[in-house]
Scaffold this motif. Structure first.
Motif, mmCIF file in Angstrom:
data_model
loop_
_atom_site.group_PDB
_atom_site.id
_atom_site.type_symbol
_atom_site.label_atom_id
_atom_site.label_comp_id
_atom_site.label_asym_id
_atom_site.label_seq_id
_atom_site.Cartn_x
_atom_site.Cartn_y
_atom_site.Cartn_z
ATOM 1 N N ARG A 1 0.353 -0.962 0.074
ATOM 2 C CA ARG A 1 0.114 -0.159 0.058
ATOM 3 C C ARG A 1 0.925 1.268 -0.193
ATOM 4 O O ARG A 1 0.621 2.327 -0.693
ATOM 5 N N GLY A 2 1.594 1.464 1.074
ATOM 6 C CA GLY A 2 2.719 2.154 0.386
ATOM 7 C C GLY A 2 3.404 2.197 -0.479
ATOM 8 O O GLY A 2 3.513 3.399 -1.041
ATOM 9 N N PHE A 3 4.211 1.734 -0.601
ATOM 10 C CA PHE A 3 5.062 1.753 -2.371
ATOM 11 C C PHE A 3 4.167 2.324 -3.319
ATOM 12 O O PHE A 3 4.114 3.086 -4.301
ATOM 13 N N GLU A 4 2.145 1.598 -3.282
ATOM 14 C CA GLU A 4 1.468 2.319 -4.553
ATOM 15 C C GLU A 4 1.046 3.937 -4.228
ATOM 16 O O GLU A 4 1.315 4.078 -5.214
ATOM 17 N N THR A 5 0.974 3.761 -3.131
ATOM 18 C CA THR A 5 1.439 6.136 -2.917
ATOM 19 C C THR A 5 2.257 6.062 -3.308
ATOM 20 O O THR A 5 1.827 7.333 -4.067
ATOM 21 N N MET A 6 3.009 6.436 -3.229
ATOM 22 C CA MET A 6 4.289 6.385 -3.541
ATOM 23 C C MET A 6 5.131 6.378 -5.080
ATOM 24 O O MET A 6 5.297 7.826 -5.336
ATOM 25 N N LEU A 7 4.805 5.744 -4.926
ATOM 26 C CA LEU A 7 4.437 5.221 -7.240
ATOM 27 C C LEU A 7 3.967 6.252 -7.798
ATOM 28 O O LEU A 7 4.679 6.844 -8.969
ATOM 29 N N ARG A 8 3.145 6.454 -6.814
ATOM 30 C CA ARG A 8 1.664 7.773 -8.269
ATOM 31 C C ARG A 8 2.431 8.691 -7.528
ATOM 32 O O ARG A 8 2.121 10.168 -8.280
ATOM 33 N N LEU A 9 3.333 9.760 -7.002
ATOM 34 C CA LEU A 9 4.214 10.651 -6.733
ATOM 35 C C LEU A 9 5.286 11.083 -7.588
ATOM 36 O O LEU A 9 5.806 9.850 -8.032
ATOM 37 N N SER A 10 5.682 11.945 -7.882
ATOM 38 C CA SER A 10 7.382 12.483 -8.191
ATOM 39 C C SER A 10 7.652 11.911 -6.920
ATOM 40 O O SER A 10 7.582 11.875 -6.397
ATOM 41 N N PRO A 11 9.132 11.710 -7.373
ATOM 42 C CA PRO A 11 9.904 11.411 -6.377
ATOM 43 C C PRO A 11 10.392 12.858 -5.259
ATOM 44 O O PRO A 11 10.797 12.020 -4.488
ATOM 45 N N ARG A 12 10.495 13.060 -6.340
ATOM 46 C CA ARG A 12 10.525 14.934 -5.072
ATOM 47 C C ARG A 12 9.715 14.983 -3.717
ATOM 48 O O ARG A 12 8.941 15.483 -2.992
ATOM 49 N N GLU A 13 8.018 14.403 -4.512
ATOM 50 C CA GLU A 13 7.196 14.066 -3.320
ATOM 51 C C GLU A 13 7.010 13.870 -2.472
ATOM 52 O O GLU A 13 7.053 13.394 -1.608
ATOM 53 N N SER A 14 6.954 12.144 -2.717
ATOM 54 C CA SER A 14 7.579 10.857 -2.086
ATOM 55 C C SER A 14 8.279 11.218 -1.250
ATOM 56 O O SER A 14 8.458 11.066 -0.312
#
Length: 152
Positions: A61-74
């Motif tokens: 679940r955490g990865f799903e969220t982070m992968l939707r964000l740009s690296p700068r945001e995650s």
């Protein structure tokens, strides 16, 4: 920085022997292993139960969220060895203060056979600045003035 690194994903910094790059879906297996290893959890977060142990579902679940964000945001990155691209750890920025231009950098080398060999310091030096001494020899929490530059 090689063209292949840029094409495969966002690269934040590349140093003498390590690269900081954006998360990829295949990194989840490493994070799951590291965050369920008692020694890594102890050194990486002083046994903080938020770091581990964790379930595969929670990591997913955490990865799903982070992968939707740009690296700068995650603000979570993968640490790779330059030679061969082996995934060896993770790094994250927290306590970001864009006005002061500072953040806290956490570096965890999850591959225990590489502990004590300077990889954490190399992550910190990837931007060309000297690294201060490590705390506890394994985990580095720094207040740093790194520019948050990420290249597509």
């Amino acid at each position: 920085m090689g063209d292949s690194a840029i094409q495969e994903g966002w690269v934040m910094f590349e140093g003498e022997s390590v690269r900081l790059r954006a998360l990829r879906s295949e990194d989840v297996e490493h994070h799951l292993r590291w965050r369920n290893d008692p020694k890594v959890v102890r050194w990486a977060a002083a046994g903080d139960p938020c770091f581990g142990p964790v379930t595969a579902e929670a990591i997913g679940r955490g990865f799903e969220t982070m992968l939707r964000l740009s690296p700068r945001e995650s603000a979570v990155f993968t640490v790779e060895e330059l030679a061969g691209g082996r995934v060896i750890g993770m790094a994250d920025y927290r306590d970001l203060d864009p006005y002061a231009g500072v953040a806290t950098l956490g570096v965890t080398i999850g591959e225990k056979e590489l502990w004590g060999r300077g990889h954490g310091g190399r992550v910190r030096r990837a931007d060309g600045r000297p690294a201060p001494p490590a705390r506890h020899g394994r985990f580095r929490r720094l207040r740093t003035c790194l520019p948050l530059i990420v290249r597509p």
